[in-house]
Structure formats: C-alpha cells, structure tokens
Design a protein around this motif. Sequence first.
Motif, mmCIF file in Angstrom:
data_model
loop_
_atom_site.group_PDB
_atom_site.id
_atom_site.type_symbol
_atom_site.label_atom_id
_atom_site.label_comp_id
_atom_site.label_asym_id
_atom_site.label_seq_id
_atom_site.Cartn_x
_atom_site.Cartn_y
_atom_site.Cartn_z
ATOM 1 N N ALA A 36 -21.906 25.756 26.149
ATOM 2 C CA ALA A 36 -22.544 25.200 27.342
ATOM 3 C C ALA A 36 -22.948 23.748 27.132
ATOM 4 O O ALA A 36 -22.760 22.898 28.018
ATOM 5 C CB ALA A 36 -23.759 26.041 27.729
ATOM 6 N N SER A 37 -23.488 23.443 25.966
ATOM 7 C CA SER A 37 -23.940 22.078 25.697
ATOM 8 C C SER A 37 -22.780 21.104 25.545
ATOM 9 O O SER A 37 -22.974 19.888 25.635
ATOM 10 C CB SER A 37 -24.827 22.045 24.450
ATOM 11 N N ALA A 62 -31.826 22.851 18.627
ATOM 12 C CA ALA A 62 -31.577 21.405 18.501
ATOM 13 C C ALA A 62 -30.343 21.129 17.648
ATOM 14 O O ALA A 62 -29.559 20.210 17.942
ATOM 15 C CB ALA A 62 -32.799 20.714 17.902
ATOM 16 N N LYS A 63 -30.149 21.925 16.605
ATOM 17 C CA LYS A 63 -29.005 21.712 15.714
ATOM 18 C C LYS A 63 -27.688 22.175 16.339
ATOM 19 O O LYS A 63 -26.611 21.756 15.906
ATOM 20 C CB LYS A 63 -29.241 22.441 14.393
ATOM 21 N N THR A 64 -27.781 23.035 17.349
ATOM 22 C CA THR A 64 -26.576 23.602 17.960
ATOM 23 C C THR A 64 -25.924 22.651 18.954
ATOM 24 O O THR A 64 -24.701 22.656 19.114
ATOM 25 C CB THR A 64 -26.925 24.931 18.660
ATOM 26 N N VAL A 65 -26.738 21.825 19.624
ATOM 27 C CA VAL A 65 -26.219 20.977 20.698
ATOM 28 C C VAL A 65 -25.818 19.604 20.165
ATOM 29 O O VAL A 65 -26.304 19.162 19.124
ATOM 30 C CB VAL A 65 -27.262 20.845 21.826
ATOM 31 N N PRO A 66 -24.940 18.905 20.874
ATOM 32 C CA PRO A 66 -24.464 17.604 20.388
ATOM 33 C C PRO A 66 -25.492 16.492 20.602
ATOM 34 O O PRO A 66 -26.459 16.637 21.352
ATOM 35 C CB PRO A 66 -23.214 17.358 21.238
ATOM 36 N N GLY A 99 -44.056 24.948 18.778
ATOM 37 C CA GLY A 99 -42.912 24.421 18.036
ATOM 38 C C GLY A 99 -41.900 23.669 18.872
ATOM 39 O O GLY A 99 -40.813 23.344 18.386
ATOM 40 N N ILE A 100 -42.245 23.342 20.120
ATOM 41 C CA ILE A 100 -41.264 22.661 20.974
ATOM 42 C C ILE A 100 -40.859 21.298 20.424
ATOM 43 O O ILE A 100 -39.746 20.827 20.676
ATOM 44 C CB ILE A 100 -41.765 22.515 22.427
ATOM 45 N N THR A 101 -41.741 20.663 19.651
ATOM 46 C CA THR A 101 -41.398 19.349 19.110
ATOM 47 C C THR A 101 -40.317 19.431 18.037
ATOM 48 O O THR A 101 -39.770 18.397 17.629
ATOM 49 C CB THR A 101 -42.647 18.660 18.532
ATOM 50 N N GLU A 102 -39.986 20.657 17.591
ATOM 51 C CA GLU A 102 -38.872 20.819 16.660
ATOM 52 C C GLU A 102 -37.535 20.474 17.327
ATOM 53 O O GLU A 102 -36.515 20.298 16.639
ATOM 54 C CB GLU A 102 -38.821 22.252 16.123
ATOM 55 N N LEU A 103 -37.546 20.354 18.643
ATOM 56 C CA LEU A 103 -36.331 19.913 19.352
ATOM 57 C C LEU A 103 -36.034 18.446 19.061
ATOM 58 O O LEU A 103 -34.915 17.982 19.291
ATOM 59 C CB LEU A 103 -36.481 20.131 20.858
ATOM 60 N N GLY A 104 -37.037 17.709 18.602
ATOM 61 C CA GLY A 104 -36.819 16.301 18.245
ATOM 62 C C GLY A 104 -36.352 15.468 19.417
ATOM 63 O O GLY A 104 -36.908 15.551 20.518
ATOM 64 N N ASP A 105 -35.292 14.686 19.206
ATOM 65 C CA ASP A 105 -34.815 13.827 20.289
ATOM 66 C C ASP A 105 -34.031 14.595 21.349
ATOM 67 O O ASP A 105 -33.539 14.013 22.307
ATOM 68 C CB ASP A 105 -33.964 12.672 19.746
ATOM 69 N N ARG A 106 -33.931 15.905 21.170
ATOM 70 C CA ARG A 106 -33.327 16.755 22.212
ATOM 71 C C ARG A 106 -34.383 17.254 23.204
ATOM 72 O O ARG A 106 -34.063 17.943 24.162
ATOM 73 C CB ARG A 106 -32.650 17.977 21.597
ATOM 74 N N LEU A 107 -35.650 16.913 22.974
ATOM 75 C CA LEU A 107 -36.728 17.348 23.852
ATOM 76 C C LEU A 107 -36.836 16.417 25.057
ATOM 77 O O LEU A 107 -37.113 15.236 24.917
ATOM 78 C CB LEU A 107 -38.059 17.380 23.104
#
Length: 265
Positions: A36-37, A62-66, A99-107
């Motif tokens: 999907a991503s 976060a690691k799964t998406v580009p 833990g939402i900030t674990e998304l990093g720059d994907r947040l």
Amino acid sequence: MTIAPIRVGIGGWTFEPWRGTFYPAGLSQKKELEFASGQLTAIEINGTYYSSFKPATFEGWAKTVPDGFVFAVKASRFCTNRKVLAEGGESIAKFVGQGITELGDRLGPILWQFMATKKFDAEDFGAWLKLLPKNHEGVALRHAVQVRHDSFAVPEFVGMCRDAGVAIVFADSPEYPAIADVTGDFVYARLEAGEDDNPFCYPDSALPRWTEAARTWAAGGRPEGLPYVVDEDPPKSPRETFVFFIHGGKVRAPAAAQELIRRLA
C-alpha cells in the motif's frame, strides 16, 4: 508557483475486500502495508482510535514504508469522547506517550475526531486546545480536529484553531457539516462522500474539483466553492496537504487515491 507536498491516501490498510481488488491475489497480509505504501503517499492509521500500540509496532511500520511516506495518526477516542474535554489531559498524554514518535519522519498530523453529538463549548474547547502538546521527546507534533456538529461553524471556533495553529479538517461528508477554513500550516481533507458504484469513489466529473482544490491548498490558497465560516483568505504560504478517501464501503478508496495521485503528477 511554489506548492508544498500533497499526500494522498486511505484510512488503514487492513480490509478484506481490498484483497484481490487493491492487493494482488495471494499477497501475504504481512506484506499489505509495504504494498500500500508503494502505491500511495499517506495512510491514516485508524486502529489507534480504538486501542494503544507498543513503541516497537510504530517503529516497525516506519521501517516498512518508503522514504517520503507519511502516516496520519487518529487519536484515541478517550481523548475526545468525553463530556468535559478540559479533563482529558491524562488521556492525551497517554495517547501521545504510547510510542507514536517512533514513526520519526514518517509521523504526520494527529487527527482528533469528535462525535457528531459533541457541541461547541467555547470555554471547554479552548481549554482542551491548550492540552495538545507541541512536541514530544523532541519530535514536533501537528494537530487536526474534525468536528461534526453545526454549532462549531462559528468565527470563534475558527479563530481559536487559528490562534492555536491547529488545522480544522475539511470533510466532504454526506452526513455532517463541513468547515473549509484554513487554520493551520497544513491542510487535512477527508473525502467521505464517495460510493463504491463509482470506480474512483467520486464521479469522473468531480475528480477535477478535488485535484484543483489540492493544488490550491498546497499553494497556500483557498479553493472556491467550499463552505467557509470566515470570509477571508488565509496567509499566502504553501501548505503541506493531506487528502484521504474514506467512504462508507471503502472498496474504491485505494483506486480513488491512486487516481488523484496520477492526476496531480
């Protein structure tokens, strides 16, 4: 003309009717987010509305998406479905701290959605806005509010959100009133009036309207023909724009998002 990024997507990624329509037949469910991503540029995470997740789960997503892909995160219902909003500080802290900030720059933005029965109370809502944290663990947070009662369609509500830098969600909905006033440094649109009878949710004649609206928002403008509370243009500045197709049947939402991405290219 300078425009900010336009991110287009759907609500969630786990939905059985998408298997064989959006997802290739035989694709492992563990691979659905990855697929999907690769087709979309954003996804609104809905599961966080109903329950909490572990930091490792957000990190895994976060690691799964580009690179460049962004998640919007729907806030817990315990933060918004309450009689006195100003008493929701503990629930807000618990949601943000899971833990939402674990998304990093994907947040991307946090979506705070209110029930259709929730009416505007200026004092209470103003106090609630002050509870929204601007950052957590060094990560900046952006907030969008979706209200669904006519009582919010007043200049005082728009002014409150503008002063707080919080975006009012524009929802094109067959059931609820819409407020299109731009109040944040980004735009959050939910296109909810789609139907599965249409290959791209909306009729072909409507798609140019949303394509042009997305471009206008991203360029810092105000699209014509939408319902505004305050008759004034927002400050002219490019705004990152999020557009999500989220309609009742959901089956055509991925196709609609892909078509809008194609039209914006």
